[in-house]
Design an enzyme around this catalytic site. Structure first.
Site, PDB file in Angstrom:
ATOM      1  NE  ARG A  48      -0.568   0.289   4.956  1.00  0.00           N
ATOM      2  CZ  ARG A  48      -1.178   0.335   6.139  1.00  0.00           C
ATOM      3  NH1 ARG A  48      -2.486   0.266   6.225  1.00  0.00           N
ATOM      4  NH2 ARG A  48      -0.469   0.450   7.238  1.00  0.00           N
ATOM      5  CG  ASN A  76      -5.009   5.925   6.563  1.00  0.00           C
ATOM      6  OD1 ASN A  76      -5.808   6.352   7.402  1.00  0.00           O
ATOM      7  ND2 ASN A  76      -4.223   4.884   6.797  1.00  0.00           N
ATOM      8  CD  GLU A  77      -1.084   5.554  10.101  1.00  0.00           C
ATOM      9  OE1 GLU A  77      -0.370   4.724   9.517  1.00  0.00           O
ATOM     10  OE2 GLU A  77      -1.352   5.467  11.313  1.00  0.00           O
ATOM     11  CD  GLU A 125      -5.295   4.024  11.879  1.00  0.00           C
ATOM     12  OE1 GLU A 125      -4.313   3.348  12.259  1.00  0.00           O
ATOM     13  OE2 GLU A 125      -5.463   4.374  10.704  1.00  0.00           O
ATOM     14  CD1 TRP A 140       1.113  -2.658  12.710  1.00  0.00           C
ATOM     15  CD2 TRP A 140       2.960  -1.986  13.792  1.00  0.00           C
ATOM     16  NE1 TRP A 140       0.743  -1.659  13.582  1.00  0.00           N
ATOM     17  CE2 TRP A 140       1.856  -1.224  14.264  1.00  0.00           C
ATOM     18  CE3 TRP A 140       4.224  -1.737  14.338  1.00  0.00           C
ATOM     19  CZ2 TRP A 140       1.978  -0.232  15.245  1.00  0.00           C
ATOM     20  CZ3 TRP A 140       4.341  -0.752  15.323  1.00  0.00           C
ATOM     21  CH2 TRP A 140       3.229  -0.018  15.756  1.00  0.00           C
ATOM     22  CD  GLU A 193      -3.335  -3.521   8.541  1.00  0.00           C
ATOM     23  OE1 GLU A 193      -3.158  -3.170   9.718  1.00  0.00           O
ATOM     24  OE2 GLU A 193      -3.605  -2.744   7.619  1.00  0.00           O
ATOM     25  CG  HIS A 212      -3.816  -4.744  13.691  1.00  0.00           C
ATOM     26  ND1 HIS A 212      -4.836  -4.188  14.433  1.00  0.00           N
ATOM     27  CD2 HIS A 212      -2.824  -3.830  13.666  1.00  0.00           C
ATOM     28  CE1 HIS A 212      -4.463  -2.969  14.831  1.00  0.00           C
ATOM     29  NE2 HIS A 212      -3.244  -2.735  14.377  1.00  0.00           N
TER      30      HIS A 212
END
Ligand code: GAL
Ligand code: ZN
Length: 724
Positions: free
Chosen positions: A112, A150-151, A306, A314, A354, A357
């Site tokens: 990503r 995003n981020e 978040e 991670w 993920e 996660h």
């Protein structure tokens, strides 16, 4: 003041990535969201491939249906523009959009954030998608916030491709006027780096050894500017069709992007925060990020975009949160000014990167302990409506300056250093002592604070020094910590003694850098791993007849400071207005890593501590390590070393004594944090023990019980006392 979409209770929810699930699961999700008290979800963060399955063909009906459904169930949407992860067709048709490393490797598709921030095509497609979404949903009553990208910079904070090189040149010419201007500022006359034409300049790609520091600093600024440009391009399109507020999620003190600049374009500040649960100081990380966000929000409410309900996937080892910790750290964010907490992600993935996660709905679903905690926190937050919008006031500020962090990273030497590390360590000292701290920029109004700490702000700013002087005149205790004021904003070393514009106020100047103790380093200053232990040194020295006679104070692990203990003790006693717990001076004060030769430039400077005649700083023994100069109603202090944690606490207590600053609540058991936010007193038990607190009166909004002097907090739990 409340969040622009004025929720009555703190926002609660998470990233919702429904493209992973079938229709039945989505219906169940909405039922479960209601059960958990979810009122806000972030939608579409990774949906570009679904929103625009082929270049130019948008498919947004599925999203419309979903937003309607959520809205009908009382769940608001933070609608993402989906541009953090471009789809496969872009990589296939426009491979030049893929970012390139310093070594010249072009990244591939399949992860990503694989986009070059300068790519005109990426930028245009991202802005167009944002525009499409804004046209379609910009007035939907359920869409209360825009989530751009995003981020930003999380994986790709720089790209070395030809397009970036071309843009870098344009940016440089705009900034410096000409190639000669660039040559001058970068000091290219050294090492034969002089440029004849602008086309000779490249990004700082892989090089034999150090890159030119001026080039590095400009590169940092340029990369920040390019990535911000991506956000602004989307924002502009959104603004055409929608008046809803915009945000993008920050990542705490992310050193690559100057969030202080970014914050100007945000209607709401949001943050992502993943402290390591197996670190006993993680609750401090929570506080540090939260205090930073409050500062970036300029006093307006912010919220957590978040966190995880339990473990992430991670790290090499992913510790889970302990029972209660998810709610406790959530309350802690509220205690530090947040108006809600969202998590990544709503339903835990069963495929993809993920999968392991944690989520709000874990693999085991409602049977899991996590789900139980998720529902419990949801119901707690519903009781905390009165806290929403309550302001938080701090008397103490720490200055954090991205440009100085970049300057420190770009300069080759004088030390492997981080201004952000220093700032965070001082913040920890204050947090451990129960003090609420604002994290402010160099442009802040310092006279609002009784104490201001300047932790290694490498760049000398004249205006900042003027503001600091005015604040001190009016009563502020200002502590400046080395390395501060070594260079100009263009990274030119100051001549004639460091501390530049602050010299007059502090009354001291730095004439020589000294020290470089081994301290906490795992490698020596040349980057060679340190394999020597004291034992091996001793054995080798049986045979090393020449080198064993050489003293190396620079390899010592600390720099003891000499203080007049009784005098210091008396100063503290005299000044402490209330009996907040005092740190014993027995263990002695210590510097580490760094020391300086300090010269007095004003006659009225008091010396509180000097370098001692042993350890790493013996060659400057007797010279000042901690000074204080009274000016007007306040004082300016200078610390010429990097103090260890214990020493920082002692220095803090001195400052606090002069400034008469007290913790929000004194006499708390170990592990219990107290924070005041408006009329609410947050009491957070970070410890593993039951905490019994005396002197607490008022209703606890969390338990609903009334505290009548005595309050019991189970391990890892919190209370919010309503003192209205
Ligand atoms: C963030 C990211 C999320 C998710 C999360 C996992 O960096 O924004 O999409 O990957 O980390 O901790
Ligand atoms: Zn690029």
């Amino acid at each position: 003041m409340t969040l622009p979409f004025a929720p009555k209770t703190p926002v609660y929810g998470g990233d919702y990535n429904p493209e992973q699930w079938d229709a039945g699961t989505v219906d169940e999700d909405i039922r479960l969201m209601r059960e958990a008290g979810v009122n806000l979800v972030s939608l579409g963060i990774f949906s570009w491939a679904r929103m625009e399955p082929e270049e130019g063909r948008y498919e947004l009906d599925w999203l419309a249906e979903l937003i309607d459904k959520l809205y009908a169930n009382g769940i608001m949407v933070d609608l993402a523009t989906g541009t953090a992860s471009p789809p496969a067709w872009m990589a296939e048709k426009h491979p030049e959009t893929l970012p390139v490393t310093a070594e010249g490797i072009r990244f591939g598709f399949g992860s990503r954030q694989q986009y070059c921030p300068s790519s005109p095509l990426y930028r245009r497609k991202a802005a167009e998608l944002a525009g499409e979404l804004a046209q379609r949903f910009g007035a939907h009553p359920g869409v209360v916030l825009w989530h751009i990208g995003n981020e930003y910079g999380c994986h790709i904070h720089e790209c070395f491709c030809e397009e970036c090189a071309a843009q870098f040149r344009i940016w440089l010419l705009e900034k410096h006027g000409s190639v000669d201007g660039i040559n001058k500022v970068w000091g290219t006359d050294f090492w034969s780096q002089r440029y004849g034409t602008i086309d000779q300049i490249t990004p700082p790609r892989a090089m034999p050894t150090f890159s030119n520091p001026g080039q590095m600093l400009d590169w940092r600024r340029f990369c920040n500017h390019q990535i911000l440009g991506c956000l602004l391009g989307e924002r502009e399109q959104i603004r055409k069709y929608s008046d809803r507020p915009v945000t993008t999620n920050f990542m705490g003190a992310f050193r690559w992007l100057d969030y202080r600049e970014w914050a100007r374009y945000m209607d709401v500040i949001t943050d992502d925060s993943y402290p390591e649960p197996s670190d006993p100081a993680s609750a401090c990380e929570v506080a540090w990020q939260a205090d930073l966000m409050r500062g970036l929000a300029g006093g307006k409410p912010w919220f957590l975009m978040e966190q995880t309900t339990s473990e992430v996937q991670w790290r090499t080892r992913n510790a889970s949160k302990r029972p209660g910790q998810y709610a406790l750290w959530s309350l802690e964010r509220l205690a530090h000014g947040a108006d809600g907490v969202l998590q990544f992600q709503w339903r835990q993935s069963i495929r993809g990167s993920e999968t392991f996660h944690a989520g709000m709905v874990p693999h085991a679903g409602k049977k899991s302990a996590t789900w139980h905690e998720v529902v419990e926190l949801g119901s707690t937050l519903q009781k905390l409506g009165p806290v929403v919008g309550a302001p938080q006031e701090a008397n103490v500020a720490i200055v954090l300056d991205w440009e100085s962090e970049w300057a420190t990273m770009s300069a080759v030497g004088p030390q492997d250093w981080s201004h952000f590390r220093l700032a965070r360590e001082w913040h920890r000292t204050l947090w451990e002592q129960g003090i609420t701290t604002d994290i402010v920029g160099t442009d802040a109004d310092l006279s609002r604070y009784t104490v201001v700490i300047v932790p290694g702000v490498l760049i000398d700013y004249r205006e900042f020094a003027q503001r600091a002087s005015r604040a001190v005149e009016r009563g502020t205790q200002l502590l400046v910590v080395t390395p501060t004021g070594l260079v100009t904003p263009e990274l030119e070393a100051l001549q004639g003694g460091y501390l530049g514009s602050l010299q007059a106020l502090l009354g001291v100047s730095v004439t020589d850098l000294y020290g470089l103790t081994a301290g906490v380093y795992e490698h020596d200053p040349m980057g060679v791993p340190r394999v020597h232990t004291e034992e091996s040194d001793a054995r080798d020295n049986l045979v090393n007849r020449l080198s064993r006679a050489v003293e190396v104070p620079g390899a010592a692990h600390s720099m003891p400071l000499a203080i007049d203990r009784d005098e210091l003790e008396r100063a503290r006693d005299r000044l402490m207005a209330v009996d907040s717990p005092k740190v014993s001076l027995r263990p002695g004060l210590r510097g580490q890593l760094w020391g300086e030769r300090v010269a007095m430039v004003q006659p009225d400077v008091e010396v509180f501590a000097t370098f001692a005649a042993s350890g790493g700083a013996i060659d400057v023994a007797g010279l000042p390590a901690l000074t204080r100069r009274a000016v007007g109603a306040g004082a300016a202090w200078y610390l010429a070393t990097d103090a260890d944690g214990f020493t920082r606490a002692v220095i803090w207590q001195l400052l606090a004594a002069y400034a008469r600053v007290h913790p929000a609540f004194a006499g708390l058991p170990d592990g219990v944090e107290a924070q005041e936010r408006g009329d609410f007193l947050f009491l957070l038990n970070h410890s593993d023990r039951v905490a019994e607190l005396a002197g607490i009166m008022g209703k606890d909004l969390v338990s609903g019980g009334e505290a009548t002097g005595h309050l019991v907090l189970p391990p890892r739990s919190g209370a919010v006392i309503d003192r209205r």
